[in-house]
Design a protein around this motif. Structure first.
Motif, mmCIF file in Angstrom:
data_model
loop_
_atom_site.group_PDB
_atom_site.id
_atom_site.type_symbol
_atom_site.label_atom_id
_atom_site.label_comp_id
_atom_site.label_asym_id
_atom_site.label_seq_id
_atom_site.Cartn_x
_atom_site.Cartn_y
_atom_site.Cartn_z
ATOM 1 N N SER A 4 0.823 -1.213 0.000
ATOM 2 C CA SER A 4 0.000 0.000 0.000
ATOM 3 C C SER A 4 0.856 1.262 0.000
ATOM 4 O O SER A 4 0.535 2.242 -0.687
ATOM 5 C CB SER A 4 -0.943 -0.012 1.206
ATOM 6 N N TYR A 5 1.951 1.245 0.750
ATOM 7 C CA TYR A 5 2.807 2.443 0.810
ATOM 8 C C TYR A 5 3.449 2.717 -0.545
ATOM 9 O O TYR A 5 3.401 3.852 -1.054
ATOM 10 C CB TYR A 5 3.885 2.267 1.879
ATOM 11 N N GLU A 6 4.061 1.706 -1.133
ATOM 12 C CA GLU A 6 4.749 1.928 -2.405
ATOM 13 C C GLU A 6 3.760 2.285 -3.513
ATOM 14 O O GLU A 6 4.074 3.094 -4.396
ATOM 15 C CB GLU A 6 5.565 0.699 -2.788
ATOM 16 N N ALA A 7 2.565 1.713 -3.458
ATOM 17 C CA ALA A 7 1.553 2.056 -4.465
ATOM 18 C C ALA A 7 1.210 3.541 -4.403
ATOM 19 O O ALA A 7 1.224 4.240 -5.424
ATOM 20 C CB ALA A 7 0.304 1.209 -4.254
ATOM 21 N N LEU A 8 0.905 4.018 -3.210
ATOM 22 C CA LEU A 8 0.465 5.410 -3.057
ATOM 23 C C LEU A 8 1.609 6.407 -3.205
ATOM 24 O O LEU A 8 1.456 7.460 -3.827
ATOM 25 C CB LEU A 8 -0.205 5.590 -1.693
ATOM 26 N N VAL A 9 2.758 6.073 -2.632
ATOM 27 C CA VAL A 9 3.883 7.021 -2.617
ATOM 28 C C VAL A 9 4.785 6.859 -3.835
ATOM 29 O O VAL A 9 5.094 7.823 -4.539
ATOM 30 C CB VAL A 9 4.707 6.861 -1.320
#
Length: 335
Positions: free
Chosen positions: A129-134
């Motif tokens: 989720s972090y790498e997707a959004l950021v």
């Protein structure tokens, strides 16, 4: 040892827990871990049946995500920063057991503020989720984000992270109960129920007709979601939990200057290994500061009831991360 032991390929409901499974022996660069908690994933159900891309030879112990302690008799490979007794979390084949072996590069230190149950569901969901959004969507403060399956493992993490990053979040799910979870545990600003055929119009209304800047979709709802995406919006393809790989209308992609962006976190080890520690540093700092917190399903399963947990997951009855508690931590008082 006790383990969810697959001797022949079958649906999990037909597999019994065994109590005399041989304890695993670490290979070079591996640790032996006392498993305290393990996370349940949909791919565990597929793997038992031989329907998942990772097909270990029979017999094998199911499960991947875990949290636990490095065993007192574990070898410590050269360069490994951990020692026996350290609390860790990670992923390996064979997490549904009292002990598991794992390459030391596939474990991380479990933050003191987190329980084993919370740690059991971190390794896949949160960096995804972090790498997707950021990293992929490059989310900016003030932008609108739509998260589908917002009460699920990666979904609830995405809702929390989007809020931390300063976005306005619309959580989408298929029941009012799950929408309430997304709001209560994730902090979503708005909710929409996609069992309602006009849900995309609700999204447009919430955003004042603008549409959402970022779509985070682990379900397979990109095609529908493009009806409510903003100009220069980014649609994140996270997975296909609904079971269908979509065909996207490319005319909408062109007319709205839309970017369709994929995220396969598991491929970073091969293709962009230097990014992995950067992502984990950011995620663990959020946990340490209390700005983000793993969400676990209210019912905690055991090895004896693991079939119930996998059935609940398969039938979409769970929310957050469903967890199996393999053993309880013994808290010793000070003398």
């Amino acid at each position: 040892m006790k383990a969810f032991y697959v001797t022949e390929l079958a649906h999990p409901s037909k597999i019994s827990v065994s109590t005399n499974v041989p304890e695993p022996v670490p290979k070079a660069n591996e640790l032996l871990v006392d498993v305290y908690s393990a996370g349940l994933n949909f791919f565990d159900i597929l793997q038992c049946q031989g329907k998942y891309q990772n097909k270990p030879p029979l017999p094998f112990v199911g499960g991947a995500e875990f949290a636990g302690r490095i065993s007192h008799n574990s070898p410590i490979p050269a360069g490994c920063p951990y020692k026996p007794g350290d609390r860790v979390f990670g992923a390996t084949q064979g997490a549904f057991a009292e002990k598991a072996t794992v390459p030391w590069i596939n474990v991380l230190r479990l933050p003191d503020a987190l329980t084993y149950n919370q740690g059991a569901g971190l390794y896949v969901t949160w960096p995804t989720s972090y790498e997707a959004l950021v990293g992929r969507a490059e989310l900016k403060p003030g932008e609108w984000v739509l998260v589908t399956a917002a009460a699920g493992g990666v979904g609830i993490a995405a809702v929390q992270l989007a809020k931390v990053l300063g976005a306005k979040v619309i959580a989408a799910a298929g029941s009012e109960e799950k929408l309430q979870v997304a709001k209560e545990y994730g902090g979503a600003d708005y909710t929409v129920n996609y069992s309602n055929p006009t849900w995309t119009k609700e999204v447009l209304k919430i955003t004042g007709g603008k549409g959402v800047d970022v779509i985070y979709d682990p379900v397979g709802l990109i095609k529908d979601s493009l009806k409510c995406i903003a100009w220069k919006g980014r649609a994140l393809v996270i997975g296909f939990a609904a079971g269908t790989i979509e065909k996207v209308p490319m005319n909408i992609v062109l007319l709205k200057n839309v970017s369709i962006v994929g995220l396969h976190w598991g491929a970073y080890t091969k293709n962009e290994a230097t990014r992995i520690p950067q992502v984990w540093k950011a995620v663990l700092e959020l946990f340490a500061s209390g700005r983000a917190k793993p969400v676990t399903y209210t019912e905690v399963y055991t090895l004896d009831t693991i079939k119930d947990g996998l059935a609940a997951l398969e039938n979409r009855k769970t929310w957050g991360k469903a967890v199996v508690q393999v053993r309880k931590e013994i808290v010793r008082g000070k003398l």
